[in-house]
Write an enzyme that holds these catalytic residues in place. Structure first.
Site, PDB file in Angstrom:
ATOM      1  N   ASP B  57      57.443 -18.362  48.063  1.00 50.64           N
ATOM      2  CA  ASP B  57      56.675 -19.366  47.352  1.00 50.64           C
ATOM      3  C   ASP B  57      55.961 -20.203  48.418  1.00 50.64           C
ATOM      4  O   ASP B  57      56.350 -20.190  49.591  1.00 50.64           O
ATOM      5  CB  ASP B  57      57.629 -20.243  46.527  1.00 50.64           C
ATOM      6  CG  ASP B  57      56.923 -20.946  45.380  1.00 50.64           C
ATOM      7  OD1 ASP B  57      55.683 -20.938  45.346  1.00 50.64           O
ATOM      8  OD2 ASP B  57      57.632 -21.500  44.528  1.00 50.64           O
ATOM      9  N   ASP B  59      53.491 -23.654  47.871  1.00 48.31           N
ATOM     10  CA  ASP B  59      53.398 -25.112  47.719  1.00 48.31           C
ATOM     11  C   ASP B  59      54.790 -25.706  47.526  1.00 48.31           C
ATOM     12  O   ASP B  59      55.525 -25.311  46.622  1.00 48.31           O
ATOM     13  CB  ASP B  59      52.517 -25.463  46.521  1.00 48.31           C
ATOM     14  CG  ASP B  59      51.096 -24.959  46.691  1.00 48.31           C
ATOM     15  OD1 ASP B  59      50.383 -25.478  47.555  1.00 48.31           O
ATOM     16  OD2 ASP B  59      50.710 -24.016  45.967  1.00 48.31           O
TER      17      ASP B  59
END
Lengths: 311, 311
Positions: B57, B59
């Site tokens: 992932d 952000d």
């Protein structure tokens, strides 16, 4: 959710037959309180005879756009002449009570006064006046009419009209000024609804936490228009704010009971209505969130009322 | 709903302890597939040693805003030096794959190519290219990046940018021109989201019925920002369109499996993953829709990965 149709509201299967019951000579909706069936002439007269107040839905029931439903004005004229008190109930938050009385006049309905009109804008304003501390303000996603009803009851507000994001980046959006007096977010029909307003609504709700009320005028998901088309209803906007805030809004419009409790015209106010209780108010409504059939509600029982024309 | 977090997704209680299980020398998340627990050093090395591909992932996990999370770039550098293939997964539909590779470079992460980035904009474009007939177009509530990814795969589109209602009255709104080629409504993050666009989206969905697809990039309800504040996420916009259309959108982003099936890097594609199946891909993610803890997923099991710094 508590604001969904429950006991005493009509489902969409307005024409579904249930067990026919009789009480006091009146043909009743059978099969539980969520069903309704047509009242034929004799039964309709019996039901109407027992009522001193009739509550009418407006858009799609009394008129469609700028045209009265054929026969509706004459039917209401006869009811008024027979001494019935006529009141008007609508989830439409884009018109003031004064605008509704003017429309009733223009389309030939019996004369009405603003105090006979219970629009969701007025009911939301009444609710916030009760629920907010003195001087607290509402951030409004809604129409000038909603703002006018707030003004009429003395609730300060801001928000109606277009809004732009206060900069190019999310960090800018999260730093736009917040009015320190805001203690409620009110969501009604808003043709200027935008991401910028959604963002500001969330920021007020996050700042205030449970001390910031979240109120919606109604959950209607579509507004049907002539020709079978439709536009998005207030329910879509309420749902967007609820999703951002991860909170459920308090809904003042149909089928919520808050509005009916305000009428003070004999409707039972307890959530559970006894089948053998009596009522002096009957409400010809469209079935919830559709315009399929005009319905008549009495004591949490739904009827289809044949004195209003089908359409 | 099918797109809600289900088996194999982390809940918010990322730190909750479950029963510790062992399989192949690897400390596993216990207490069912919705829990995760921290992998300490030895166990983390064992898990990482068994993987040839790592999905990250971005952000809130690798960076926050324009600052890399401390130690993350160095950790990924070591993993790349050890021969691991690094891929990047994000629900953010506001950036193209090229923009993500540039950001990785700018923040000091190992060099990446656009084919290593699986953003929800790219995945939505891939999905629509597969699902739409040739020449069919998408009405897009989304960013220029979403439009760019559609262009890159040859899906015609319209919609990005501001839109105004085409007149003062609802009857005007319902008569705005509709593009005859539109066969899908795609909802991503859209800072220009407005009632006008919601209205047009509903009209395409009503015109096309089940032949008009409704696709969302993700259901994230908020985007957390620095300082503990947040702005509304794409999930709010998806929910508004779903409410208007009374249909559920197909979601391409996390935690939907569509994206993972595209990777073709050894992840099982069946909805139900056997506990004893093997995988060569591991995914350090933030827990669903929060930035609480970096997590490592493997075969529907979630781990907290201590080789990434806490924050």
């Amino acid at each position: 959710m508590g604001t969904r149709p429950g006991r005493g509201t009509a489902n969409r299967g307005g024409g579904r037959a249930g067990t026919r019951l009789r009480r006091g000579g009146v043909a009743m909706a059978g099969g539980g309180p969520r069903r309704c069936r047509r009242l034929e002439a004799d039964a309709a007269r019996a039901v109407l005879g027992a009522a001193d107040t009739l509550l009418f839905d407006c858009d799609g029931v009394l008129w469609r756009g700028e045209a009265a439903v054929g026969g509706a004005a004459a039917a209401l004229g006869r009811l008024a002449a027979a001494g019935k008190r006529l009141c008007y109930v609508t989830n439409n938050s884009s018109r003031t009570r004064a605008a509704y009385t003017e429309k009733l006049r223009r389309l030939g309905f019996p004369p009405a006064e603003p105090r006979h009109v219970f629009g969701s804008a007025y009911c939301a304003a009444r609710y916030l006046r009760q629920a907010l501390p003195l001087g607290a303000a509402a951030y409004v996603l809604g129409s000038p009419a909603l703002a006018a009803e707030l003004e009429a009851v003395g609730v300060p507000h801001l928000g109606p009209g277009p809004a732009a994001l206060p900069g190019p980046a999310p960090a800018d959006w999260a730093q736009a000024p917040l009015d320190p007096a805001v203690r409620a977010v009110l969501v009604g029909f808003d043709e200027h609804f935008s991401y910028a307003k959604l963002c500001q609504a969330l920021r007020y709700l996050l700042r205030g936490g449970p001390d910031c009320l979240l109120v919606g005028t109604n959950r209607d998901h579509r507004l049907p228009l002539e020709g079978g088309t439709a536009i998005p209803g207030t329910g879509c906007l309420v749902k967007a704010v609820e999703t951002a805030a991860q909170r459920e809004a308090f809904i003042v419009g149909k089928p919520n009971r808050f509005r009916y409790q305000q009428f003070n015209i004999g409707l039972p106010s307890s959530p559970t209505v006894q089948r053998n209780s009596s009522s002096s108010a009957l409400m010809p409504f469209s079935s919830t969130q559709t315009l399929e059939t005009p319905c008549l509600y009495s004591n949490n029982r739904a009827y289809c009322l044949s004195v209003l024309p089908e359409y």
